[in-house]
Scaffold this motif. Structure first.
Motif, PDB file in Angstrom:
ATOM      1  N   THR A 118       0.362  -1.007   0.204  1.00  0.00           N
ATOM      2  CA  THR A 118      -0.103  -0.265   0.074  1.00  0.00           C
ATOM      3  C   THR A 118       0.603   0.901   0.136  1.00  0.00           C
ATOM      4  O   THR A 118       0.419   2.211  -0.512  1.00  0.00           O
ATOM      5  N   HIS A 221      -8.181  -1.742  -3.178  1.00  0.00           N
ATOM      6  CA  HIS A 221      -7.493  -2.910  -4.233  1.00  0.00           C
ATOM      7  C   HIS A 221      -8.749  -4.186  -4.807  1.00  0.00           C
ATOM      8  O   HIS A 221      -9.499  -4.668  -3.826  1.00  0.00           O
ATOM      9  N   LEU A 230      -4.405  -1.848  -8.243  1.00  0.00           N
ATOM     10  CA  LEU A 230      -4.383  -1.236  -6.868  1.00  0.00           C
ATOM     11  C   LEU A 230      -4.405   0.665  -7.424  1.00  0.00           C
ATOM     12  O   LEU A 230      -3.899   0.643  -8.241  1.00  0.00           O
TER      13      LEU A 230
END
Lengths: 258, 88
Positions: A118, A221, A230
Motif C-alpha cells: 500500500t 485493491h 491497485l
C-alpha cells in the motif's frame, strides 16, 4: 456485542471472494450487499483479521528445522503450483500427512501478505505527480493506450473507456512495483488524478476487495482475470469505490475488444 | 462493531491448525499452500465443489474462533480434534 452469523451461501461467497473464485460481477454484487449487511461485514472483517494474524507471525521458525526441510522438499520446484498432483505425494512420507499439511501451511502463510505494498503504490502516486512523470503515453484514446503496452509487458492490461462514468482516461506509463515492471493507467476526475497500478496476480495474492487509506490517499485493491489492480487517488472514498466498480463492469462489457 | 484481537503465539496457531479435523485441514492447505482452485481441490479430494467450499469456510471459521478468541481460552482447549464434519 454478539457476532451475527451470515447466511451460509453469503458466507461461502465471502470466502470465494477472498480466494479470487468469485467473478467480477458477483464481487460487485456482494460488495453492494456488504454495505447493507452488518453480519457479512463482520464476517469479512473477521476473515481478513485471521489472515493478518497468520501472516503477521513469523511461523517459518515454528517448525523444527528437520520438519521444515522435509516440508520444503515436498513443495520442491519440480512440483510447481497450479498443477494437480496426488494428495499422497506431499501428504505422505516420514511425517504424517496431517502434520505435514499443517506445517506446510505455516511455512507458506507468511508470504500471503505484502505489508509494504500500500505504501509503495501511494509513494508511486506521489512521485508521479511531483516529478511530472505521470504518463509515458498521454492519450485519452484507449485504442492508443492499450497497444502502447504491447511489447513492454508480458501481460495486457484492460483499458476501459470510463469517460461517461466521469473518469477520463489520461494516459499510461510503465512503473516498478516490488521490483517488477507494472502498467499504470492514469484517469482523471475533475482535478483529481487516479493512478491504477496493474500487474499479474501473485500466486498467493492479497485478500480481494480491500479498501484502505494512507496519508490522505485512498487505495482500492481488486483482482480480475488473473491481474491485480491497485487504484490510488485523493478522491473521496465513495468516488474511488465507484471508479473500481465502473472499471470492472466496463472492462467486462467491452471484453471482446480487450 | 466488536473489536477483534488475537492473543495467540505462533506455536499455538500451529497446534490449532493441527487440531482441525482432516477434511477441513486438507481443504485449507490445498488452497493456501498449493494455491489450488476450488475445482482442483474438488478433483484432488474427490469431494463435490460445494463440499470443498463448505469445508474451507468451516476450517477458517473454526480457526478464527480460536485464533481470535479472548486470552485464556487457548489454555483450556481440549487435546482432541474439534468438531467433525457431519455425515452425509
Amino acid at each position: 456485542m454478539m457476532r451475527q452469523t451470515p447466511r451460509a451461501d453469503r458466507q461461502m461467497a465471502i470466502h470465494a471472494m477472498l480466494d479470487g473464485e468469485l467473478d467480477a460481477m458477483a464481487v460487485v454484487e456482494l460488495e453492494s450487499h456488504l454495505r447493507l449487511c452488518v453480519a457479512c461485514r463482520q464476517e469479512l472483517e473477521r476473515l481478513e483479521h485471521l489472515r493478518n494474524v497468520l501472516a503477521g507471525q513469523d511461523l517459518r521458525h515454528a517448525a523444527p528445522a528437520a520438519l521444515r526441510a522435509r516440508v520444503a522438499q515436498m513443495a520442491a520446484p519440480q512440483r510447481p503450483a497450479r498443477q494437480n498432483r496426488p494428495l499422497g505425494a506431499w501428504m505422505g512420507g516420514a511425517i504424517g500427512g496431517a502434520l505435514a499439511a499443517s506445517l506446510a501451511l505455516l511455512i507458506a502463510v507468511p508470504d500471503v501478505a505484502e505489508p509494504g505494498l500500500t505504501q509503495a503504490v501511494v509513494d508511486g502516486h506521489i512521485r508521479s505527480l511531483q516529478a511530472g512523470h505521470l504518463t509515458d503515453v498521454a492519450m485519452s484514446d484507449r485504442h492508443v493506450v492499450k497497444p502502447w503496452f504491447n511489447g513492454r509487458l508480458s501481460f495486457a492490461p484492460p483499458v476501459p473507456d470510463l469517460a461517461q462514468a466521469g473518469f477520463a482516461l489520461s494516459g499510461g506509463r510503465m512503473d516498478v512495483l516490488d521490483g517488477r515492471d507494472v502498467a499504470v493507467l492514469v484517469y482523471r476526475r475533475h482535478l483529481h488524478t487516479i493512478n491504477l497500478f496493474v500487474r499479474p496476480a501473485p500466486r498467493l495474492p492479497l485478500p480481494l476487495g480491500s479498501s484502505t487509506r494512507r496519508a490522505g490517499f485512498g487505495v482500492e485493491h481488486w483482482r480480475m482475470d488473473g491481474l491485480e489492480f491497485l487504484a490510488v487517488s485523493d478522491l473521496d472514498p465513495g468516488d474511488l469505490s465507484r471508479f473500481r466498480a465502473d472499471f470492472i463492469t466496463t472492462a467486462h462489457s467491452s471484453a471482446p475488444e480487450r | 462493531m466488536e473489536a477483534i484481537e488475537s492473543h495467540v503465539t505462533s506455536g499455538e496457531v500451529r497446534i490449532l491448525i493441527e487440531r482441525l479435523p482432516e477434511p477441513f485441514r486438507e481443504a485449507l492447505v490445498l488452497r493456501e499452500l498449493q494455491d489450488m482452485s476450488y475445482r482442483e481441490i474438488a478433483q484432488t479430494t474427490g469431494a463435490p465443489l460445494g463440499t470443498v467450499m463448505s469445508r474451507l469456510a468451516r476450517a477458517r471459521g473454526m480457526l478464527a474462533d480460536l485464533v481470535l478468541a479472548p486470552a485464556g481460552l487457548l489454555g483450556d482447549a481440549p487435546d482432541q480434534p474439534m468438531t467433525r464434519e457431519a455425515k452425509p
